[in-house]
Design an enzyme around this catalytic site. Sequence first.
Site, mmCIF file in Angstrom:
data_model
loop_
_atom_site.group_PDB
_atom_site.id
_atom_site.type_symbol
_atom_site.label_atom_id
_atom_site.label_comp_id
_atom_site.label_asym_id
_atom_site.label_seq_id
_atom_site.Cartn_x
_atom_site.Cartn_y
_atom_site.Cartn_z
ATOM 1 N N GLY A 164 0.798 -1.220 0.000
ATOM 2 C CA GLY A 164 0.000 0.000 0.000
ATOM 3 C C GLY A 164 0.831 1.271 0.000
ATOM 4 N N GLU A 200 13.361 -4.004 -6.079
ATOM 5 C CA GLU A 200 12.735 -4.225 -7.382
ATOM 6 C C GLU A 200 13.229 -3.172 -8.352
ATOM 7 O OE1 GLU A 200 8.232 -5.863 -6.516
ATOM 8 O OE2 GLU A 200 8.473 -3.823 -7.207
ATOM 9 N N LYS A 201 13.264 -3.499 -9.611
ATOM 10 C CA LYS A 201 13.450 -2.505 -10.664
ATOM 11 C C LYS A 201 12.309 -1.496 -10.532
ATOM 12 C CE LYS A 201 15.231 -1.143 -14.626
ATOM 13 N NZ LYS A 201 16.594 -0.578 -14.505
ATOM 14 N N HIS A 208 -1.556 1.321 -12.447
ATOM 15 C CA HIS A 208 -1.854 0.301 -11.438
ATOM 16 C C HIS A 208 -3.078 -0.482 -11.900
ATOM 17 C CE1 HIS A 208 -2.751 -0.739 -6.960
ATOM 18 N NE2 HIS A 208 -3.152 -1.669 -7.770
ATOM 19 N N ARG A 292 -8.006 -10.319 0.404
ATOM 20 C CA ARG A 292 -9.238 -9.805 1.014
ATOM 21 C C ARG A 292 -10.181 -9.341 -0.087
ATOM 22 N NH1 ARG A 292 -5.526 -5.298 1.307
ATOM 23 N NH2 ARG A 292 -6.294 -3.664 -0.094
ATOM 24 N N ARG A 339 -14.685 7.109 -4.873
ATOM 25 C CA ARG A 339 -14.708 7.014 -3.411
ATOM 26 C C ARG A 339 -14.977 8.404 -2.870
ATOM 27 N NH1 ARG A 339 -9.721 3.188 -1.372
ATOM 28 N NH2 ARG A 339 -9.822 1.644 -3.047
HETATM 29 C C1 MV4 Z 1 6.359 0.422 -7.479
HETATM 30 C C2 MV4 Z 1 6.413 1.572 -8.297
HETATM 31 C C3 MV4 Z 1 7.345 1.603 -9.305
HETATM 32 N N1 MV4 Z 1 8.178 0.552 -9.483
HETATM 33 N N2 MV4 Z 1 7.200 -0.584 -7.702
HETATM 34 C C4 MV4 Z 1 3.025 1.970 -4.407
HETATM 35 C C5 MV4 Z 1 2.003 1.168 -3.702
HETATM 36 C C6 MV4 Z 1 2.536 -0.205 -3.626
HETATM 37 N N3 MV4 Z 1 1.479 -1.173 -3.713
HETATM 38 C C7 MV4 Z 1 3.486 -0.296 -4.766
HETATM 39 N N4 MV4 Z 1 3.739 1.046 -5.204
HETATM 40 C C8 MV4 Z 1 4.601 1.301 -6.229
HETATM 41 N N5 MV4 Z 1 5.467 0.299 -6.496
HETATM 42 C C9 MV4 Z 1 8.091 -0.509 -8.674
HETATM 43 N N6 MV4 Z 1 8.938 -1.546 -8.866
HETATM 44 C C10 MV4 Z 1 5.518 2.611 -8.046
HETATM 45 C C11 MV4 Z 1 4.607 2.482 -7.010
HETATM 46 C C12 MV4 Z 1 3.697 3.584 -6.843
HETATM 47 C C13 MV4 Z 1 2.342 3.424 -7.051
HETATM 48 C C14 MV4 Z 1 1.796 2.188 -7.424
HETATM 49 C C15 MV4 Z 1 0.455 2.040 -7.616
HETATM 50 C C16 MV4 Z 1 -0.384 3.138 -7.471
HETATM 51 C C17 MV4 Z 1 0.130 4.340 -7.120
HETATM 52 C C18 MV4 Z 1 1.486 4.507 -6.902
HETATM 53 C C19 MV4 Z 1 1.988 5.757 -6.554
HETATM 54 C C20 MV4 Z 1 3.319 5.905 -6.331
HETATM 55 C C21 MV4 Z 1 4.179 4.811 -6.477
#
Ligand code: MV4
Length: 447
Positions: A164, A200-201, A208, A292, A339
């Site tokens: 999250g 992670e890269k 998303h 969930r 929301r």
């Molecule tokens: C990342 C990413 C870029 N690269 N992982 C944020 C929430 C968490 N579930 C994972 N997240 C991220 N992981 C990698 N390898 C960028 C995010 C991220 C993000 C992801 C989903 C929705 C909104 C976000 C906002 C900022 C960063």
Amino acid sequence: MFEKVLIANRGEIAVRVIAACKDLGIRTVAVYSEADRSALHVRHADEALCIGPAKAADSYLNVPSVISAAEITGADAIHPGYGFLAENAAFAEVCEVSGLAFIGPPSHAIRLMGDKARARRAMREAGVPILPGTEEALDSFDDARKASEDIGYPLIIKAAAGGGGRGMRVVRQSKDLESAYNQAQNEAAASFSCADVYIEKFIDRPRHIEFQVLGDNYGRVVSLGERECSVQRRHQKLLEEAPSSRVSAELRDRIGKTIEGALSAIGYSNAGTVEFLMDEQGELHFIELNARIQVEHPVTEMVTGVDLVKSQLLLAAGARIEDILPETIEIKGHAIECRINAENPDTFAPSAGLITKFVPPGGIGVRVDSAAYSDWFVPPYYDSLVAKLIVHGPNRTDSMARMRRALDVFVVEGIHTSIPLQQRILADEGFIGGDYDTHFIERLLSR
Ligand code: MV4
């Protein structure tokens, strides 16, 4: 089937679960904190028990109180909703050994998915695409240095117990690796009482996209397609839609088949959400699995026609997928959820208070999941969601029009809400064109 289900939650999701129970002829028990005496879920349930003071740690998160409430009322199952105890493996285990059915995945699957590094490895071994990175917690900075040489920059350090968005550090150059590694570890230890981190890269401008699954107790798992959840602010989603304009039928099928096999292999059952990041090339990479039912589940319900909460109840009671779902899941039309949060429009801080007037929209293609009503006081102790406004239409254009119409007539007086921001989103050309990523809101607010 269960005779009586206790709902270990509050707000709109407690109301939603009670509705599914009623549709199945199951009796319901609500639990509530001292701040929730006049809450709607208390009125909707057949029975209700106060389980403690306002603070969640003393009520909704208090395992002995929740289990006692189930024993006193003779409930035979517990639905945890989302948040609170939903992904607490120890709680699921206590239910299992107390002879109470936990309406969710088995405790071993919750525990596996709670460790994001182990989850990555399990999913990679089962054939799900993951980003280059480590599949175990790093033992030392030396480990991090070695891993970074294979992965390359930019990279991201994440807490194994996180998720999250908390406890993440982006690193763009090798000179910043050591301090980021130490900061990430300290933050992880402070936030999650577990200092484990993995690498992670990093994807700069991801979308998303997450897939909904349902699994039975006999090894069959089915994908119900994806939701696009990139419209978020500080990791709080503001709007979700299904299907994603960037996911072709071919990609949906391919990823769907892959996760069906992977989750079946790890013994997953009940509802789950498999989170992916989509890169600029349109490829999906697994990042986390949420064990969930999620806030945004209604958009999947609208486009598939499947009642996900009812399915959770049936599956937990031992139903087979083939007896409760259609043979093939078809995606019909397009759905959007907003929301509606009680929040200050400038600072976005949660804003509790008395709702003096609450008149939700209706009409064709409009659904409101909420526990709010006129003269209800939004307590300051819990999350600020006051309603989920969900629309469904034959295509994305019609669905957006219905959302604009519904937002325009939604009356919430006495508190500030996110409605004006969501009206801006629905008027934005980038959003209308479907061309957006997780930085969309930042760009919208900076204009
Ligand atoms: C990342 C990413 C870029 N690269 N992982 C944020 C929430 C968490 N579930 C994972 N997240 C991220 N992981 C990698 N390898 C960028 C995010 C991220 C993000 C992801 C989903 C929705 C909104 C976000 C906002 C900022 C960063």
